[in-house]
Design a protein around this motif. Structure first.
Motif, mmCIF file in Angstrom:
data_model
loop_
_atom_site.group_PDB
_atom_site.id
_atom_site.type_symbol
_atom_site.label_atom_id
_atom_site.label_comp_id
_atom_site.label_asym_id
_atom_site.label_seq_id
_atom_site.Cartn_x
_atom_site.Cartn_y
_atom_site.Cartn_z
ATOM 1 N N ASP A 195 -3.959 2.075 -8.857
ATOM 2 C CA ASP A 195 -4.038 2.712 -10.172
ATOM 3 C C ASP A 195 -2.757 3.412 -10.570
ATOM 4 N N GLY A 196 -1.744 3.365 -9.701
ATOM 5 C CA GLY A 196 -0.465 3.990 -10.004
ATOM 6 C C GLY A 196 -0.391 5.458 -9.681
ATOM 7 N N LYS A 197 -1.439 6.026 -9.087
ATOM 8 C CA LYS A 197 -1.438 7.448 -8.750
ATOM 9 C C LYS A 197 -1.126 7.627 -7.268
ATOM 10 N N PRO A 198 -0.384 8.662 -6.888
ATOM 11 C CA PRO A 198 -0.028 8.851 -5.476
ATOM 12 C C PRO A 198 -1.239 9.214 -4.631
ATOM 13 N N GLN A 199 -1.313 8.613 -3.438
ATOM 14 C CA GLN A 199 -2.366 8.906 -2.463
ATOM 15 C C GLN A 199 -1.822 9.938 -1.489
ATOM 16 N N LEU A 200 -2.105 11.179 -1.776
ATOM 17 C CA LEU A 200 -1.519 12.281 -1.015
ATOM 18 C C LEU A 200 -2.018 12.248 0.425
ATOM 19 N N GLY A 201 -1.086 12.459 1.357
ATOM 20 C CA GLY A 201 -1.415 12.521 2.777
ATOM 21 C C GLY A 201 -1.373 11.194 3.485
ATOM 22 N N LYS A 202 -1.275 10.105 2.770
ATOM 23 C CA LYS A 202 -1.243 8.797 3.415
ATOM 24 C C LYS A 202 0.186 8.330 3.640
ATOM 25 N N LYS A 203 0.305 7.312 4.498
ATOM 26 C CA LYS A 203 1.604 6.724 4.793
ATOM 27 C C LYS A 203 1.485 5.214 4.708
ATOM 28 N N LYS A 204 2.625 4.592 4.417
ATOM 29 C CA LYS A 204 2.648 3.146 4.266
ATOM 30 C C LYS A 204 3.891 2.592 4.948
ATOM 31 N N LEU A 205 3.687 1.556 5.775
ATOM 32 C CA LEU A 205 4.788 0.906 6.484
ATOM 33 C C LEU A 205 5.281 -0.278 5.667
ATOM 34 N N VAL A 206 6.598 -0.317 5.442
ATOM 35 C CA VAL A 206 7.226 -1.412 4.712
ATOM 36 C C VAL A 206 8.276 -2.026 5.621
ATOM 37 N N HIS A 207 8.149 -3.339 5.845
ATOM 38 C CA HIS A 207 9.073 -4.049 6.729
ATOM 39 C C HIS A 207 9.854 -5.067 5.904
ATOM 40 N N GLY A 208 11.167 -5.201 6.222
ATOM 41 C CA GLY A 208 12.026 -6.130 5.488
ATOM 42 C C GLY A 208 11.778 -7.572 5.861
ATOM 43 N N GLU A 209 12.351 -8.519 5.091
ATOM 44 C CA GLU A 209 13.252 -8.349 3.964
ATOM 45 C C GLU A 209 12.455 -8.022 2.712
ATOM 46 N N ARG A 210 12.942 -6.967 1.978
ATOM 47 C CA ARG A 210 12.209 -6.549 0.791
ATOM 48 C C ARG A 210 13.055 -5.574 -0.007
ATOM 49 N N SER A 211 12.880 -5.619 -1.325
ATOM 50 C CA SER A 211 13.534 -4.670 -2.223
ATOM 51 C C SER A 211 12.460 -4.070 -3.125
ATOM 52 N N PHE A 212 12.495 -2.760 -3.324
ATOM 53 C CA PHE A 212 11.466 -2.087 -4.118
ATOM 54 C C PHE A 212 12.031 -0.765 -4.620
ATOM 55 N N PHE A 213 11.319 -0.200 -5.612
ATOM 56 C CA PHE A 213 11.634 1.114 -6.140
ATOM 57 C C PHE A 213 10.582 2.101 -5.655
ATOM 58 N N LEU A 214 11.039 3.272 -5.260
ATOM 59 C CA LEU A 214 10.106 4.337 -4.898
ATOM 60 C C LEU A 214 9.442 4.868 -6.163
ATOM 61 N N GLN A 215 8.136 4.867 -6.178
ATOM 62 C CA GLN A 215 7.394 5.381 -7.314
ATOM 63 C C GLN A 215 7.471 6.914 -7.351
ATOM 64 N N PRO A 216 7.228 7.507 -8.527
ATOM 65 C CA PRO A 216 7.254 8.980 -8.602
ATOM 66 C C PRO A 216 6.274 9.608 -7.609
ATOM 67 N N GLY A 217 6.743 10.552 -6.849
ATOM 68 C CA GLY A 217 5.932 11.212 -5.830
ATOM 69 C C GLY A 217 6.087 10.627 -4.450
ATOM 70 N N GLU A 218 6.650 9.423 -4.337
ATOM 71 C CA GLU A 218 6.851 8.809 -3.024
ATOM 72 C C GLU A 218 8.163 9.273 -2.405
ATOM 73 N N SER A 219 8.209 9.242 -1.072
ATOM 74 C CA SER A 219 9.418 9.607 -0.335
ATOM 75 C C SER A 219 9.421 8.877 0.993
ATOM 76 N N LEU A 220 10.616 8.715 1.553
ATOM 77 C CA LEU A 220 10.762 8.079 2.863
ATOM 78 C C LEU A 220 10.688 9.141 3.940
ATOM 79 N N GLU A 221 9.916 8.851 4.975
ATOM 80 C CA GLU A 221 9.697 9.857 6.025
ATOM 81 C C GLU A 221 10.983 10.135 6.793
ATOM 82 N N ARG A 222 11.613 9.128 7.287
ATOM 83 C CA ARG A 222 12.868 9.315 8.035
ATOM 84 C C ARG A 222 13.949 8.360 7.532
ATOM 85 N N GLY A 223 13.855 7.987 6.280
ATOM 86 C CA GLY A 223 14.840 7.076 5.737
ATOM 87 C C GLY A 223 14.597 5.656 6.205
#
Length: 539
Positions: free
Chosen positions: A346-374
């Motif tokens: 729905d485009g709303k941030p899921q507070l408290g959750k985490k998501k693993l993203v593995h390459g190869e991939r290009s994406f934009f961080l949505q508002p409210g999202e952040s990288l845990e350790r880069g």
């Protein structure tokens, strides 16, 4: 001679001279003095030409009025001033006085105008209205704007407030902002109330009215591609599209071309479009609830991204603001990252959750999202390496094995490993190669048992750790200063590794000789010492 002078002075005192008629005065003087007499001193001064050259208001009796000239004549008996226009010869009566003129009539050429103050009142047929005394009736404190017409005189009491001036030409893409000073109905049948404002748009020639004042000249603003105008309403009105606007409301005009603001509109700023690329996105925030340009309803304070997939360029509206420009995040096939508070479907941030993203991939961080350790690299393990892992929460591995929170385990190489979001990498371990005369102290963290491992390549298990043996300071100093039997062979390190047993090198057959000496003394062999000739053993 004496008789002539006496008759001359008598003629000056005659009643004919006091009437002010120039011709009768001249006849009286000539009757007193014979014509052609050399004793007539004023024959040259009192000629007919000299009398006609006097200014009006003097005692001139005959005034020749040229065409398109006029006179103001005051009747001293009735105290009424009338107007005399040319061409004619005016003979002044005894009870009259010329107070103005001859004056040239006012001529208004085409495309010109003039403003008359205190104009005369005219009837429906255009004739001047006179009062009961024969005086032209005036509209006091009023004004009249006269356009191109036949030359006309100024009646007594009228004045030329604004001289003959050319009409104002309004060019294309310009307008005059007009304001009504009085209530009136214009030529188009529109009723104007005092204080109303409207535009006279060009091209055209503006014909002024006495009820209207010109406030300012409004010029059109050219809107180029990828530009827009931000407008604000100064009063409740309707915009160019007929949409009602309230006072203080702002809106955006994106139509390319020249835009002429309305009478109650003002230009706030020119807004440039922000161009989007494959590597840039716009982070937007809603200032109030509204429907954006893509037809989506945005709540106050809501944030979202606009990418190249949505539009090639974006002009921020009045109800939204640009928080910043977001760069794209790119992962190679050897990289991964963990996104905190990811956005759901729905485009709303899921507070408290985490998501693993593995390459190869290009994406934009949505508002409210952040990288845990880069962005992190994938763990690549050789056959002598391993990873100690610890579960942060309960999850099920690929082999349907359930891991409880706090479980520790190890994975060994060769392998590639990307830790899930439920797993924490405690450390990376490498196998320790040990020679026959080398060893390490190993402690089991569950039982606390300490043992020595030597003579092989050993990798600590998940429940083991290196143990540091505490030596007395004197022993540690002796071990640091210990030298090889052969002098100056090499220097030893000044640091003692507490997790390793300390070898002591002895000369060949030194242990056998020591054992023989102890037997001679009636004692047993050395305890806990295993020695071979020519090799140092750990103790």
């Amino acid at each position: 001679r004496r008789t002539y002078l006496k008759n001359f002075h008598g003629a000056l005192q005659s009643p004919l001279l006091k009437t002010g008629l120039g011709s009768l005065r001249l006849l009286a003087l000539r009757s007193a003095v014979p014509s052609g007499s050399k004793f007539f001193p004023c024959s040259k001064v009192l000629s007919s030409r000299s009398v006609m050259s006097k200014k009006p208001g003097d005692d001139t009796s005959v005034v020749r009025i040229p065409p398109f000239f006029y006179l103001h004549v005051l009747d001293q008996n009735s105290n009424v001033t009338r107007i005399e226009t040319g061409p004619r010869t005016f003979v002044r009566q005894d009870n009259e006085r010329v107070i103005l003129g001859p004056e040239r009539m006012v001529t208004v050429p085409p495309r010109h105008y003039c403003v008359i103050e205190n104009p005369v009142v005219k009837a429906e047929d255009g004739s001047v209205v006179y009062d009961t005394f024969g005086q032209a009736k005036l509209a006091h404190a009023d004004q009249e704007i006269r356009l191109a017409q036949e030359p006309f005189p100024l009646y007594p009491g009228e004045s030329l407030k604004v001289g003959v001036s050319p009409l104002r030409i309004v060019p294309l893409n310009s307008a005059l902002r007009l304001k009504a000073q009085l209530d009136f109905t214009d030529d188009g049948g529109v009723e104007r109330i005092a204080g109303d404002e409207w535009l006279f748009e060009g091209p055209g020639a503006y014909i002024p009215r006495k009820e209207v004042s010109v406030e300012e000249v409004v010029r059109a603003t050219v809107i180029r591609p990828n530009q827009a105008l931000r407008l604000r309403a100064r009063k409740e009105c309707k915009d160019r599209d007929g949409k009602p606007r309230v006072c203080g409301e702002e809106w955006i005009v994106k139509v390319t071309g020249a835009y002429l603001p309305g009478a109650y509109e003002e230009v706030v700023a020119t807004v440039d479009a922000l161009v989007l690329t494959e590597k840039k996105a716009l982070h937007m925030r809603a200032l109030r609830t509204f429907v954006d340009g893509f037809g989506k309803t945005r709540k106050s304070g809501e944030e979202w991204l606009i990418t190249l997939a949505d539009t090639e360029s974006h002009i921020p509206g009045v109800h939204e603001e640009v928080v910043g420009v977001i760069g794209i995040t790119t992962l190679s096939n050897r990289q991964y990252c963990i996104i905190c508070d990811p956005c759901g479907a729905d485009g709303k941030p899921q507070l408290g959750k985490k998501k693993l993203v593995h390459g190869e991939r290009s994406f934009f961080l949505q508002p409210g999202e952040s990288l845990e350790r880069g962005i992190m690299n994938v763990y690549v393990l050789s056959e002598n390496e391993g990873l100690i892992l610890r579960a942060q929460e309960e999850f099920k591995e690929a082999a349907d094995r359930v891991r409880k929170p706090g479980d520790r385990w190890m994975i060994r190489g060769p392998a590639e490993y990307v830790p899930p979001v439920e797993v924490e990498v405690v450390c990376k371990r490498t196998a320790i190669p040990l020679d026959v005369n080398e060893g390490i102290y190993v402690r089991d963290i569950k039982t606390g048992q300490v043992r020595c491992v030597s003579g092989k390549t050993y990798m600590l298990s998940p429940d083991e750790e290196l143990w540091e043996k505490q030596l007395p300071p004197a022993v540690e100093a002796l071990l640091v200063k210990q030298k090889d039997p052969v002098p100056d062979r090499f220097e030893r390190s000044n640091r003692v590794e507490a997790t390793r047993p300390h070898p002591h090198r002895q000369p060949a057959r030194a242990a056998q000789r020591r054992s023989a000496d102890l037997r001679l003394q009636g004692q047993g062999g050395p305890r806990g010492v295993r020695a071979r000739a020519g090799h140092a053993q750990p103790r």
